[in-house]
Design an enzyme around this catalytic site. Structure first.
Site, mmCIF file in Angstrom:
data_model
loop_
_atom_site.group_PDB
_atom_site.id
_atom_site.type_symbol
_atom_site.label_atom_id
_atom_site.label_comp_id
_atom_site.label_asym_id
_atom_site.label_seq_id
_atom_site.Cartn_x
_atom_site.Cartn_y
_atom_site.Cartn_z
ATOM 1 C CD GLU A 61 10.176 12.519 11.961
ATOM 2 O OE1 GLU A 61 11.028 12.020 11.206
ATOM 3 O OE2 GLU A 61 9.150 11.910 12.314
ATOM 4 C CD GLU B 75 12.896 4.242 8.124
ATOM 5 O OE1 GLU B 75 12.767 5.256 8.865
ATOM 6 O OE2 GLU B 75 12.813 4.287 6.898
ATOM 7 C CE LYS C 55 -1.846 2.661 3.118
ATOM 8 N NZ LYS C 55 -1.937 3.981 2.441
ATOM 9 C CB CYS D 130 12.640 8.994 8.571
ATOM 10 S SG CYS D 130 13.472 7.873 7.438
#
Length: 476
Positions: free
Chosen positions: A387, A256, A182, A290
C-alpha cells in the site's frame, strides 16, 4: 486559444484557530497532566497552525473515568432523547460546514472542493442517519432491548479526520455508549472543533472526550482495562499491534486497515466513464484512501486506448494550493508520508516498471507529489503489492475474467474493488469471486451512511456504517 484558470482561493478568515488547545475531558478543555505539547503543521505550507496537548497515560485514565461516569446516565436515556443530541450535532455540522471544510484543508492538505463537497456533507449525513436509529434499536435485528457495551476507545487516521470521527462517534452515541477518541497527531484540529460542537449542542459532560497525542496515547487507550470497545482505522501494522493487545480480554474490536484495491476495466466498459472512475479511485484525496483503486487491471485488448485517454485526463489535473477551488490534488499530509511514497515510487522504477507523470509545477514549500502512473507492472513489483497511500497508480493487464479475478485476489488485503463492464451477469460473477468487503460497479469511491464498509484478511474485520455498524457497539 487556450484559457487558464484564475486563482479562486477560499478565505481563511472563516476559521479562527487558537494558538493552543488542551485535551477535551469531561466537557472541559484542560492541559495535559505533564504539560507536554506538540505542534500541528499545515502540509501545504509547513506553517505551524497551533500547539496541541500531548495526552499521557494519566490523561487517558481521566478521560476513561469521565466516560464511565457519564455512561450510566447516557445509556439510560430513551433512544429518542439521545437522537435529539445527534440531530443537533448534525445540524451544527451543517451550519459550520464552511468553517470546518477550510480547517480540514489547512490541517490535512486535501483540496477544499473535496472537504467542502464530499467530507462535510457525509459527516453530517452519518449523524443524521444514526440519530434515526437511536430509538429503533429493538428493530435492528439484534434482539429485543440490545444493550450498549460501555466506554468506546476510538482511534482515527489523518486522511479523513472529521469523516472518520463521524463513522466512529455517531453509532457509538446512538447505541448508548460513551466515547474517548484520539485523532491522528498530524490532524488534530477538526476533532477539537468537534468538541466545541458537542458543547454547543449541550451534550452531557463526559459523553465525548477528545485526547490528542501520538501513538503512545492510542496505545494507552487500547490497553486501558475499563475500555469495553476498541475501534481503529489506520495501518495494518498498528492494527495487528492492537489485536495483540486486546487478545485474551473481553473487549470488542473493529479494525479497518490498509488496502490495495483492484479497479478492473473490461473491453466493453464505457471508456470515458471508466477513466473518470480510475482518476477518482486513485487521485481523490491525493491517494490517501485505504480503499483507493491503486491497481488498475485493464483487459489487454483496450490497454493502449485506455492509457491514452487516462494520460490525457491526468494532464488536466491541477496540483497546488488546497484552498484554491480549482485544485484537484492537494498536499501530501506529512514529510514522513511523502518519504514513503517517494521510496516506493523509486522502487517501482528500480524494478523495471515504466514511470509517467504529467508535466506540472509543484509548489516549493510544503509536501507534494505529482500524480504518477506505472506501466509494465507485474505481480512481483512492490508497487503492486504494498500500500503506497499516495497518488500512484500501477497498471496490469489481463485477458480473461478468470485471470482478472486471480490477479485482483493476489493480495493480502481485501477492502474494496471496482468492476467496469456493461454486462450485468459478468459484474455479478466477478463480485461473487472477488475477496473484498466493498465492490463498486461502474463507479468508485461512492459512500453512503446506510451502506456498511469494511474488509477481509489484512484489511481488518468488522463493519462500519449502515445497520451493520450498530452491532459493533451493542452487547449482542
Amino acid at each position: 486559444m487556450t484559457f487558464d484558470y484564475a486563482p479562486a482561493p477560499e478565505s481563511r478568515a472563516v476559521v479562527d484557530i487558537a494558538p493552543s488547545y488542551g485535551l477535551f475531558i469531561d466537557g472541559e478543555f484542560a492541559p495535559a497532566s505533564d504539560g507536554k505539547v506538540f505542534k500541528t503543521v499545515s502540509p501545504s505550507s509547513e506553517e505551524v497552525l497551533s500547539e496541541v496537548a500531548q495526552a499521557s497515560a494519566d490523561d487517558v485514565d481521566r478521560a476513561v473515568k469521565a466516560a464511565r461516569k457519564a455512561f450510566e446516565k447516557w445509556s439510560a436515556l430513551p433512544g429518542a432523547e439521545r437522537a435529539k443530541y445527534l440531530f443537533r450535532i448534525a445540524r451544527l455540522l451543517q451550519e459550520r460546514s464552511r468553517e470546518l471544510a477550510v480547517l480540514e484543508s489547512l490541517d490535512n492538505g486535501k483540496p477544499i472542493r473535496e472537504s467542502r463537497d464530499a467530507d462535510l456533507p457525509l459527516v453530517a449525513a452519518h449523524f443524521f442517519y444514526y440519530a434515526g436509529w437511536a430509538d429503533k434499536l429493538d428493530h435492528a435485528g439484534y434482539g429485543a432491548n440490545p444493550r450498549p457495551l460501555g466506554v468506546a476507545g476510538q482511534i482515527i487516521p489523518w486522511n479523513f479526520p472529521l469523516l472518520m470521527l463521524a463513522w466512529k462517534i455517531a453509532p457509538a452515541l446512538a447505541t448508548g455508549n460513551t466515547v474517548v477518541l484520539k485523532p491522528a497527531e498530524t490532524t488534530p484540529l477538526s476533532a477539537l472543533f468537534f468538541a466545541d460542537i458537542c458543547r454547543q449542542a449541550g451534550l452531557p459532560k463526559g459523553v465525548v472526550n477528545i485526547l490528542t497525542g501520538e501513538g503512545s496515547t492510542g496505545a494507552a487507550l487500547v490497553a486501558h482495562p475499563d475500555v469495553n470497545k476498541v475501534a481503529f482505522t489506520g495501518s495494518t501494522e498498528v492494527g495487528k499491534a492492537i489485536a495483540r493487545t486486546v487478545a485474551g480480554t473481553d473487549k470488542k474490536v473493529t479494525l479497518e486497515l490498509g488496502g490495495k484495491a483492484a479497479n478492473i476495466v473490461f473491453d466493453d466498459a464505457p471508456l470515458d466513464q471508466a477513466v473518470e472512475g480510475i482518476v477518482n479511485g486513485i487521485f481523490f484525496n491525493q491517494g490517501h484512501v485505504c480503499c483507493a483503486g491503486s491497481r488498475l487491471l485493464v483487459q489487454e485488448s483496450i490497454q493502449d486506448e485506455l492509457l491514452d485517454a487516462l494520460k490525457r485526463r491526468m494532464r488536466t489535473l491541477r496540483v497546488g494550493d488546497p484552498l484554491d477551488k480549482n485544485t484537484d490534488i492537494g498536499a501530501i499530509n506529512s514529510a514522513e508520508q511523502l518519504a514513503r511514497i517517494t521510496a516506493l515510487a523509486d522502487a517501482g522504477e528500480a524494478e523495471g516498471a515504466e514511470r509517467w507523470s504529467p508535466s506540472c509545477e509543484l509548489p516549493t514549500t510544503g509536501y507534494w507529489f505529482a500524480p504518477t502512473l506505472f506501466t509494465g507492472v507485474t505481480q512481483a513489483h512492490r508497487i503492486a503489492r504494498e500500500e503506497i497511500f499516495g497518488p500512484v497508480l500501477s497498471v496490469l493487464t489481463f485477458r480473461t475474467p478468470a485471470e482478472a479475478v486471480e490477479k485482483a485476489n493476489n493480495t493480502p488485503y481485501g477492502l474494496s474493488a471496482g468492476i467496469w463492464t456493461e454486462k450485468g451477469s459478468r459484474m455479478l460473477w466477478m463480485a461473487n469471486k472477488l475477496r473484498a468487503g466493498v465492490i463498486w460497479s461502474n463507479t468508485f469511491n461512492k459512500f453512503d451512511p446506510a451502506s456498511p464498509f469494511g474488509g477481509y484478511q489484512e484489511s481488518g474485520y468488522g463493519r462500519e456504517g449502515g445497520r451493520h455498524g450498530l452491532e459493533a457497539y451493542l452487547n449482542v
